[in-house]
Design a protein around this motif. Structure first.
Motif, PDB file in Angstrom:
ATOM      1  N   CYS C 226      47.644  21.929  28.780  1.00  0.00           N
ATOM      2  CA  CYS C 226      46.294  22.318  29.175  1.00  0.00           C
ATOM      3  C   CYS C 226      46.245  23.844  28.711  1.00  0.00           C
ATOM      4  N   TYR C 227      47.155  24.518  28.043  1.00  0.00           N
ATOM      5  CA  TYR C 227      47.018  25.725  27.658  1.00  0.00           C
ATOM      6  C   TYR C 227      45.742  25.965  26.588  1.00  0.00           C
ATOM      7  N   HIS C 228      44.893  26.900  27.066  1.00  0.00           N
ATOM      8  CA  HIS C 228      43.399  26.966  26.174  1.00  0.00           C
ATOM      9  C   HIS C 228      43.176  28.851  26.093  1.00  0.00           C
ATOM     10  N   GLY C 229      44.222  29.566  26.161  1.00  0.00           N
ATOM     11  CA  GLY C 229      44.185  30.941  26.139  1.00  0.00           C
ATOM     12  C   GLY C 229      44.104  31.367  27.650  1.00  0.00           C
ATOM     13  N   GLY C 230      43.886  32.729  27.668  1.00  0.00           N
ATOM     14  CA  GLY C 230      44.008  33.658  29.007  1.00  0.00           C
ATOM     15  C   GLY C 230      42.672  32.973  30.031  1.00  0.00           C
ATOM     16  N   LYS C 231      41.688  32.501  29.328  1.00  0.00           N
ATOM     17  CA  LYS C 231      40.476  32.287  30.177  1.00  0.00           C
ATOM     18  C   LYS C 231      40.614  31.362  31.360  1.00  0.00           C
ATOM     19  N   GLY C 232      40.332  31.904  32.358  1.00  0.00           N
ATOM     20  CA  GLY C 232      40.480  31.176  33.807  1.00  0.00           C
ATOM     21  C   GLY C 232      41.743  30.783  34.184  1.00  0.00           C
ATOM     22  N   ARG C 233      42.894  31.523  33.546  1.00  0.00           N
ATOM     23  CA  ARG C 233      44.381  31.472  33.873  1.00  0.00           C
ATOM     24  C   ARG C 233      44.309  31.853  35.320  1.00  0.00           C
ATOM     25  N   THR C 234      45.369  31.639  36.162  1.00  0.00           N
ATOM     26  CA  THR C 234      45.849  32.107  37.530  1.00  0.00           C
ATOM     27  C   THR C 234      47.458  32.195  36.886  1.00  0.00           C
ATOM     28  N   ARG C 235      47.967  32.980  38.104  1.00  0.00           N
ATOM     29  CA  ARG C 235      49.483  33.039  37.887  1.00  0.00           C
ATOM     30  C   ARG C 235      50.056  32.765  39.318  1.00  0.00           C
ATOM     31  N   MET C 236      51.188  32.005  39.235  1.00  0.00           N
ATOM     32  CA  MET C 236      52.041  31.636  40.489  1.00  0.00           C
ATOM     33  C   MET C 236      52.419  33.061  41.355  1.00  0.00           C
ATOM     34  N   ASN C 237      53.088  33.724  40.495  1.00  0.00           N
ATOM     35  CA  ASN C 237      53.614  34.950  41.273  1.00  0.00           C
ATOM     36  C   ASN C 237      52.758  35.960  41.144  1.00  0.00           C
ATOM     37  N   GLN C 238      52.175  36.477  42.238  1.00  0.00           N
ATOM     38  CA  GLN C 238      51.325  37.762  42.219  1.00  0.00           C
ATOM     39  C   GLN C 238      52.152  38.692  42.857  1.00  0.00           C
ATOM     40  N   PRO C 239      52.450  39.897  42.149  1.00  0.00           N
ATOM     41  CA  PRO C 239      53.225  40.839  42.708  1.00  0.00           C
ATOM     42  C   PRO C 239      52.592  41.527  43.874  1.00  0.00           C
ATOM     43  N   HIS C 240      53.306  42.163  44.697  1.00  0.00           N
ATOM     44  CA  HIS C 240      52.757  43.090  46.024  1.00  0.00           C
ATOM     45  C   HIS C 240      53.535  44.291  46.120  1.00  0.00           C
ATOM     46  N   MET C 241      52.744  45.388  45.946  1.00  0.00           N
ATOM     47  CA  MET C 241      53.361  46.740  46.040  1.00  0.00           C
ATOM     48  C   MET C 241      53.929  46.627  47.628  1.00  0.00           C
ATOM     49  N   ALA C 242      55.215  46.744  47.837  1.00  0.00           N
ATOM     50  CA  ALA C 242      55.634  46.855  49.023  1.00  0.00           C
ATOM     51  C   ALA C 242      55.912  48.531  49.522  1.00  0.00           C
ATOM     52  N   ALA C 243      56.102  48.626  50.759  1.00  0.00           N
ATOM     53  CA  ALA C 243      56.063  49.873  51.375  1.00  0.00           C
ATOM     54  C   ALA C 243      57.045  50.890  50.591  1.00  0.00           C
ATOM     55  N   ARG C 244      58.084  50.494  49.970  1.00  0.00           N
ATOM     56  CA  ARG C 244      59.048  51.086  49.369  1.00  0.00           C
ATOM     57  C   ARG C 244      58.351  51.376  48.097  1.00  0.00           C
ATOM     58  N   ASP C 245      57.483  50.846  47.503  1.00  0.00           N
ATOM     59  CA  ASP C 245      57.056  51.261  46.005  1.00  0.00           C
ATOM     60  C   ASP C 245      56.100  52.458  46.377  1.00  0.00           C
ATOM     61  N   VAL C 246      55.386  52.343  47.572  1.00  0.00           N
ATOM     62  CA  VAL C 246      54.421  53.396  47.607  1.00  0.00           C
ATOM     63  C   VAL C 246      55.253  54.643  48.010  1.00  0.00           C
ATOM     64  N   TRP C 247      56.363  54.557  48.879  1.00  0.00           N
ATOM     65  CA  TRP C 247      57.043  55.663  48.971  1.00  0.00           C
ATOM     66  C   TRP C 247      57.627  56.554  47.686  1.00  0.00           C
ATOM     67  N   ALA C 248      58.338  55.331  46.835  1.00  0.00           N
ATOM     68  CA  ALA C 248      58.697  55.839  45.689  1.00  0.00           C
ATOM     69  C   ALA C 248      57.646  56.492  44.735  1.00  0.00           C
ATOM     70  N   LEU C 249      56.477  56.169  44.873  1.00  0.00           N
ATOM     71  CA  LEU C 249      55.420  56.725  43.997  1.00  0.00           C
ATOM     72  C   LEU C 249      55.189  58.130  44.551  1.00  0.00           C
ATOM     73  N   THR C 250      55.238  58.360  45.952  1.00  0.00           N
ATOM     74  CA  THR C 250      54.967  59.158  46.684  1.00  0.00           C
ATOM     75  C   THR C 250      55.770  60.267  46.124  1.00  0.00           C
ATOM     76  N   THR C 251      57.321  60.205  46.172  1.00  0.00           N
ATOM     77  CA  THR C 251      58.112  61.031  45.897  1.00  0.00           C
ATOM     78  C   THR C 251      57.807  61.590  44.416  1.00  0.00           C
ATOM     79  N   SER C 252      57.564  60.739  43.486  1.00  0.00           N
ATOM     80  CA  SER C 252      57.431  61.085  42.187  1.00  0.00           C
ATOM     81  C   SER C 252      56.027  62.093  41.962  1.00  0.00           C
ATOM     82  N   VAL C 253      55.250  61.802  42.772  1.00  0.00           N
ATOM     83  CA  VAL C 253      53.784  62.654  42.740  1.00  0.00           C
ATOM     84  C   VAL C 253      54.323  63.830  43.153  1.00  0.00           C
TER      85      VAL C 253
END
Lengths: 281, 295, 270
Positions: C226-253
């Protein structure tokens, strides 16, 4: 003719993926012998046959071709490749030339043969593999799967190897294609006196064409001998998930039922004879 | 009678340039000239398959088996005649039909899309726009059904052939198809892989009632199905239970096929039987012979 | 053998750096490189170096592995440094023939070399701690807003995934065909450049034929699912930004801001 002694080969040495593919393996085949090589995927079959023509160098042990170590100093490795012809699994994927004839000529040309001699080799190899002469000018990519396979085998036969090694030459073919290929290989041996090493998963194929069998398991041969010697050790075979041919299993069961039939028959014809012998006596 | 698949007078020819290149179509032993006069790949096929039935499709290369399989989910549509699956004409909405008929092919390497097993199994559901939580559930269930749960975060190229093929089956199973159609799924596998695939297919049929249509060259596999259909020259040549079909060994031989060794042995001994297992075969021979006087 | 080649030099691990969201890591690298390029004073260089040192030690990537990655770049680093030594105007310390070495030159050369080394090390740190798959996925997700202006982001991501999936398969196949042709006497190792190029034909033709066949079969298999291009596609794995990601980004800022501010107020510093 060809003798491998105490071969050890390790994949991915000094990495976390290190595995012993061969562990002190012996193997030999003499001129005119049809040797079957059987064992599970991962038992070391493919690694073993790649040692026979020097594609892999053993970490220990040696390979003698007509008494000479193929890895000794001054030995010509390409000469070994021509003497020990190796046909890989699904060999049709190695075809590359514009015409069937040119593709089969690749080996003979690499040997440095003259044009006339090369043509002769190509013609002969096509005959051995049952390819009509009219196919020589066709593109190999227009042929059927079974024909492509035979062209690839012809490409190795054209080198007139003294030892012909084939890795599952019948894989993926339909029953008539399987039969045909085995018959051509038998013809090559009969007419040239070459030794043949056949790697297969099929006990039925072994029973049909082989004189001797070597059973590999976990990187070393665990059984080796004539069909009778190997097939009479059914408990060893079943111990590693293999078995004797189906017709032999039927005969063994008949014996268990109390019919005094000779269970030393491995092909359909022999099994029929064995059963009929019970009645005839 | 609950019919799931119905072929009515289906004929199909490949476009000429495709015919020459088509692997299955051109694979017959010595018909070198077939690209010149393209014979129809299917020639008036009529066939009905019941819900929950398992059908083995046999035939030498080029007999039209693969074409027939590709007709099941509308990848190919007939030139003349109709193919109906679950009451739908296969010329209709392709997404609906493909969900009903999961197709698995010969080379497991060439049908796995993703670099992680569970992501590959999720592929069809992602295409269908299923919500992520439901995808997760159905992927886990499909992997469980084929016995590959513990490999869900593995890389496909590190699996064995039989395992890869089970992942491919899970990939279509996630769509909850009514029919599972497999085109020589065991041809490239070693004996162990073949057994794995056969056991998986039979279990899916027994436990989930999936209708199975499978092409194979291995007669001992065909013997395990409810029904065997033999194709020749784009038409159905033989159709019946394995016992009925294998009894006709000579006809099969003429069609480039063989029979299981047990059948061949019984028939060579002049028994009028088609034993499908070794036990059956030995029993048949024993009963035929025990009446005879021994010396 | 070709089989032994590992892709992108990924060292699996479970450290904080390994577990960061790959998207966060990419943004982090971007911020780091910008800060590095803006650094213009020993003090700001010091900050950037400290940040990198801490990150490397948290990731538990061995220094030797990092230096191994640097080795191919050594020439560029030395070349840049040498150019800077000789071509920076200022008070000459040493003069010979047409060359003169200035104190400013030595200083600049040292900073340039350090800058390149840090830039390369940081990039390697990303590939060492992130699987190629996660990287390509993260890249596609970061670029996904471009889909709105008709950039084919989905197709690009799909191509990357399929490429990643098939690289090991094709490497294995290359190995196999090479061996098969060697068995027929092919010689890939000797002869001049022309001969060697010609010797590759028996390898490349089957490889291309096979790649096309695979592509063909894969396309059919994808369509069947049933592949028919990207239209209407969903993804099984939806990545979520965790607290550690926010912290890491803060240090870089913080790093980025610190370097910028110190750079602007450079005249405050000694």
């Amino acid at each position: 003719m060809l003798k491998a002694e105490n071969l050890t080969y390790i994949y991915g040495q000094n990495t976390p993926f290190e595995t012993k593919a061969l562990d002190g393996a012996d193997f030999s085949v003499s001129a005119g012998e049809f040797a079957g090589l059987i064992g599970h995927t991962g038992s070391g079959k493919s690694t073993l046959i790649q040692h026979l023509n020097g594609l892999l160098k053993p970490h220990s042990g040696r390979i003698l071709l007509e008494g000479r170590d193929i890895w000794e100093k001054g030995a010509k490795m390409r000469g070994v490749r021509f003497a020990v012809g190796l046909v890989f699994q699904y060999p049709e994927y190695q075809l590359f030339e514009e015409t069937v004839g040119k593709d089969i000529a690749f080996g003979p040309k690499a040997m440095g043969l003259s044009e006339a001699e090369t043509d002769e080799r190509v013609r002969e190899a096509m005959e051995f593999t049952g390819l009509g002469a009219d196919l020589a000018e066709k593109s190999p990519f227009d042929l059927s799967g079974g024909q492509k396979r035979r062209v690839a085998i012809a490409g190795v036969i054209a080198m007139r190897p003294k030892v012909l090694v084939l890795d599952e030459p019948t894989a993926g073919l339909d029953p008539s294609g399987r039969r045909e290929i085995l018959t051509h290989i038998q013809d090559y041996r009969a007419q040239t006196g070459a030794a043949v090493v056949l790697v297969t998963h099929s006990m039925e194929d072994i029973a049909r064409v082989a004189d001797t069998v070597t059973v590999l398991s976990r990187a070393k041969p665990i059984l080796r001998g004539t069909l009778d010697e190997v097939f009479s050790r059914r408990e060893v075979l079943t111990g590693i998930g293999l078995d004797v041919p189906a017709v032999t299993r039927v005969l063994l069961r008949l014996r268990a039922l109390g019919l005094d039939v000779d269970a030393g028959a491995y092909t359909l014809e022999d099994a029929v004879r064995a059963v009929k012998a019970v009645r005839a006596c | 009678m609950d019919e799931i698949i119905r072929f009515e007078h289906v004929s199909y020819s490949y476009p000429t340039e495709v015919a020459a290149a088509d692997k299955d179509g051109a694979a017959s032993g010595s018909s070198e000239d077939r690209s010149v006069t393209p014979a129809p790949a299917l020639n008036g096929v009529s066939l009905a398959v019941r819900r929950g039935e398992t059908v083995a499709l046999l035939g030498h290369n080029g007999s039209g088996k693969s074409t027939l399989v590709k007709m099941l989910n509308g990848m190919l549509t007939p030139d003349t005649g109709t193919v109906t699956v679950c009451g739908m004409d296969t010329g209709g909405d392709p997404l609906k039909i493909r969900q009903q008929v999961g197709l698995v092919f010969q080379n497991p390497d060439n049908q796995i899309v993703a670099t992680v097993v569970d992501e590959d199994v999720a592929f069809a559901l992602e295409n269908l726009g299923v919500p992520p939580a439901e995808i997760r559930e159905r992927v886990d269930a499909a992997l469980r059904d084929v016995g590959m749960s513990e490999y869900k975060s593995h890389a496909p190229h590190r699996l064995s052939g039989g395992q890869k093929q089970r992942v491919a089956i899970a990939g279509v199973l996630a769509m909850n198809p009514t029919v599972l159609a497999l085109d020589e799924p065991t041809a490239m596998l070693d004996p162990k892989g073949r057994v794995e695939v056969m056991e998986t297919v039979r279990r899916l049929n027994a436990e989930k009632g999936v209708t199975v249509v499978m092409v194979t060259h291995h007669m001992n596999e065909a013997a395990l199905f409810d029904r065997v259909v033999v194709m020749d020259k784009g038409a159905v040549a033989l159709d019946g239970s394995p016992r009925e079909v294998f009894r006709r060994a000579e006809e099969l031989q003429a069609l480039g096929l063989t029979v299981p060794q047990t059948v061949a042995l019984a028939q060579a001994l002049g028994l009028d039987a088609a034993p499908l297992t070794e036990e059956e075969c030995a029993d048949a021979i024993y009963h035929a012979y025990k009446g005879e006087p021994h010396c | 053998m070709l089989k032994d080649i590992t892709l992108g030099q990924y060292f699996p691990g479970t450290t904080l750096i390994h577990r960061l969201d790959p998207r966060a890591k990419m943004v982090l690298l971007f911020a780091f490189i910008t800060a590095l390029l803006m650094a213009n004073h020993p003090l700001t260089y010091g900050f950037v170096l400290l940040y990198l040192t801490v990150t490397v030690s948290v990731s538990r990537i061995k220094l030797s592995s990092l230096f191994r990655g640097l080795r191919p770049m050594l020439f560029i680093i030395v070349f840049t440094a040498v150019l800077n030594i000789f071509y920076t105007p200022g008070e000459p310390l040493v003069t010979f023939w047409v060359f003169k070495i200035t104190a400013e030159g030595i200083e600049r050369a040292a900073f340039m070399a350090l800058r390149l080394i840090m830039l390369i090390s940081a990039t390697f740190l990303l590939t060492y701690t992130t699987s190629p798959l996660a990287l390509s996925d993260a890249l596609a997700r970061l670029l996904s807003p471009l889909g709105k202006i008709r950039v084919p982001v989905h197709e690009f991501a799909m191509m990357m995934t399929i490429a990643m999936r098939f690289i090991p398969t094709i490497i294995e196949e290359t190995d196999k065909i090479m061996n098969a042709q060697k068995a027929r006497g092919a010689d890939f190792e000797t002869g001049n450049l022309f001969r060697r190029a010609k010797a590759l034909i028996p390898l490349l033709v089957p490889l291309f034929v096979s790649a096309f066949r695979r592509a063909d079969e894969l396309a059919v298999a994808m369509e069947c699912r049933c592949y028919h291009g990207g239209k209407g596609r969903t993804r099984m794995n939806q990545p979520h930004m965790a607290a550690r990601d926010v912290w890491a980004l803060t240090t870089s800022v913080a790093l980025f801001a610190g370097v910028t501010v110190l750079g602007r107020l450079g005249w405050f510093l000694p």
